[in-house]
Design an enzyme around this catalytic site. Structure first.
Site, PDB file in Angstrom:
ATOM      1  N   HIS A  65      -6.882  -6.790  -0.230  1.00  0.00           N
ATOM      2  CA  HIS A  65      -6.918  -5.345  -0.462  1.00  0.00           C
ATOM      3  C   HIS A  65      -6.065  -5.007  -1.687  1.00  0.00           C
ATOM      4  O   HIS A  65      -4.985  -5.575  -1.880  1.00  0.00           O
ATOM      5  CB  HIS A  65      -6.388  -4.590   0.760  1.00  0.00           C
ATOM      6  CG  HIS A  65      -7.172  -4.842   2.011  1.00  0.00           C
ATOM      7  ND1 HIS A  65      -6.820  -5.805   2.927  1.00  0.00           N
ATOM      8  CD2 HIS A  65      -8.299  -4.257   2.488  1.00  0.00           C
ATOM      9  CE1 HIS A  65      -7.697  -5.804   3.927  1.00  0.00           C
ATOM     10  NE2 HIS A  65      -8.599  -4.881   3.684  1.00  0.00           N
ATOM     11  N   ASP A 108      -3.475 -10.466  -2.285  1.00  0.00           N
ATOM     12  CA  ASP A 108      -4.007  -9.903  -1.047  1.00  0.00           C
ATOM     13  C   ASP A 108      -5.435  -9.416  -1.294  1.00  0.00           C
ATOM     14  O   ASP A 108      -5.767  -8.976  -2.391  1.00  0.00           O
ATOM     15  CB  ASP A 108      -3.122  -8.728  -0.609  1.00  0.00           C
ATOM     16  CG  ASP A 108      -3.423  -8.222   0.786  1.00  0.00           C
ATOM     17  OD1 ASP A 108      -2.637  -8.534   1.706  1.00  0.00           O
ATOM     18  OD2 ASP A 108      -4.429  -7.504   0.959  1.00  0.00           O
ATOM     19  N   ASP A 127      -5.443 -12.523   3.499  1.00  0.00           N
ATOM     20  CA  ASP A 127      -6.649 -11.984   4.101  1.00  0.00           C
ATOM     21  C   ASP A 127      -7.891 -12.138   3.231  1.00  0.00           C
ATOM     22  O   ASP A 127      -8.968 -11.637   3.595  1.00  0.00           O
ATOM     23  CB  ASP A 127      -6.445 -10.519   4.503  1.00  0.00           C
ATOM     24  CG  ASP A 127      -5.656  -9.713   3.500  1.00  0.00           C
ATOM     25  OD1 ASP A 127      -5.347 -10.249   2.414  1.00  0.00           O
ATOM     26  OD2 ASP A 127      -5.326  -8.551   3.791  1.00  0.00           O
ATOM     27  N   HIS A 180       0.807  -1.222   0.000  1.00  0.00           N
ATOM     28  CA  HIS A 180       0.000   0.000   0.000  1.00  0.00           C
ATOM     29  C   HIS A 180       0.843   1.276   0.000  1.00  0.00           C
ATOM     30  O   HIS A 180       0.293   2.369  -0.198  1.00  0.00           O
ATOM     31  CB  HIS A 180      -0.936   0.029   1.207  1.00  0.00           C
ATOM     32  CG  HIS A 180      -1.978  -1.041   1.204  1.00  0.00           C
ATOM     33  ND1 HIS A 180      -2.817  -1.254   0.128  1.00  0.00           N
ATOM     34  CD2 HIS A 180      -2.309  -1.984   2.139  1.00  0.00           C
ATOM     35  CE1 HIS A 180      -3.621  -2.265   0.408  1.00  0.00           C
ATOM     36  NE2 HIS A 180      -3.337  -2.729   1.610  1.00  0.00           N
TER      37      HIS A 180
END
Length: 297
Positions: free
Chosen positions: A157, A155, A238, A120
């Site tokens: 996200h 992931d 996740d 990120h």
């Protein structure tokens, strides 16, 4: 044998009580990987010249100076630093780049157990628990030695930081799947990079392995056609059905399937830990993922 790059400094990066990106994540993965008998390597501290492959010096200096002498310091809405965070972040980048060097020197594959995560972090913005764009830096480091690199991020996200850092990189194919809608709000299929080299695979909340397999079919075909010299994986776990931060319903068998598909298309693989916040699911999913790497080595 699969190489495991890690360092105790990963546990020196501390977040406030109750924060999902916690020290216990390292122990959960270590315990789950122990039966696999991986060959351990110590993650070195990255030189700042590696960080500058993706980040300006002013940003690097800002992150370094933000490390507190004690306690924790908030540097973004959900991103924190503590004494030891700077070294932990350097170990993450150093481990990823050392893993790249090892795989390009003849080792079949490697897994990098590090925190904080990295996908990120944008060019000059820390966010989403991340300080530096670890995988993007590793990809640009690899381009010093090879012509083409692929990065796959599964992931839950969106890897907005990796996308930002690789937006103009013609020699890196970036494939990323993510729940959508979900924080950080990016990752639409229309986001394709400056050279049409970015492929976003948005997945709806509540979807599971069947939808994931269908979404990845064209991505795997594109990866085959791209024929990378090295594959780097942003391995976030996740998307698991037990994870508290999202609403996808993957299980361990889904990580096994996807990892096997990726390894079949590119035998030289470096995988770097990103997210995963239910400790049991994180350990089990990481073990399923790395077991496939072991099969290939």
């Amino acid at each position: 044998m699969t190489l495991l790059f890690t360092h105790p400094d990963a546990s020196r990066h501390r977040t406030p009580p109750g924060h999902p990106e916690q020290v216990a994540r390292v122990a959960a993965v270590e315990t789950a990987l122990a039966p696999l008998g991986l060959t351990r390597r110590e993650s070195p501290l990255a030189e700042e010249s590696l960080l500058r492959l993706c980040h300006p010096q002013a940003y690097i200096d800002r992150i370094k100076s933000a490390e507190p002498a004690s306690g924790t310091a908030q540097i973004d809405a959900d991103t924190w630093m503590s004494p030891g965070s700077w070294d932990a972040a350097l170990r993450a980048v150093g481990g990823a780049c050392a893993a790249v060097d090892a795989v390009l020197s003849g080792h079949p594959n490697a897994f990098v157990l590090a925190r904080p995560p990295g996908h990120h972090a944008e060019t000059a913005t820390p966010m989403g628990f991340c300080l530096f764009g670890t995988v993007a830096i590793a990809a640009k480091h690899a381009l010093k030695s090879v012509a083409k690199v692929a990065v796959v991020d599964f992931d839950v996200h969106h890897g907005n930081g990796t996308q930002d850092l690789l937006w103009n990189e013609n020699n890196v194919l970036f494939i990323t799947s993510q729940q959508m809608p979900l924080w950080p709000g990016t990752g639409d299929a229309s986001e394709k990079g400056a050279h049409d080299q970015i492929m976003n695979l948005p997945l709806p909340p509540g979807s599971g392995g069947t939808q994931m397999r269908a979404a990845y079919a064209p991505a795997l075909a594109r990866l085959r056609a791209f024929a990378p010299d090295l594959l780097i994986i942003s391995a976030g776990f996740d998307a698991h059905e037990a994870d508290p931060l999202a609403q996808l319903n993957w299980v361990e068998e889904d990580y096994t399937w996807l990892t096997r598909q990726l390894c079949d298309l590119c035998p030289r693989v470096v995988s770097v830990l990103e997210g995963g916040y239910d400790l049991d699911a994180l350990g089990a999913s990481a073990a399923a993922h790395v077991a496939v790497l072991q099969e290939q080595s």
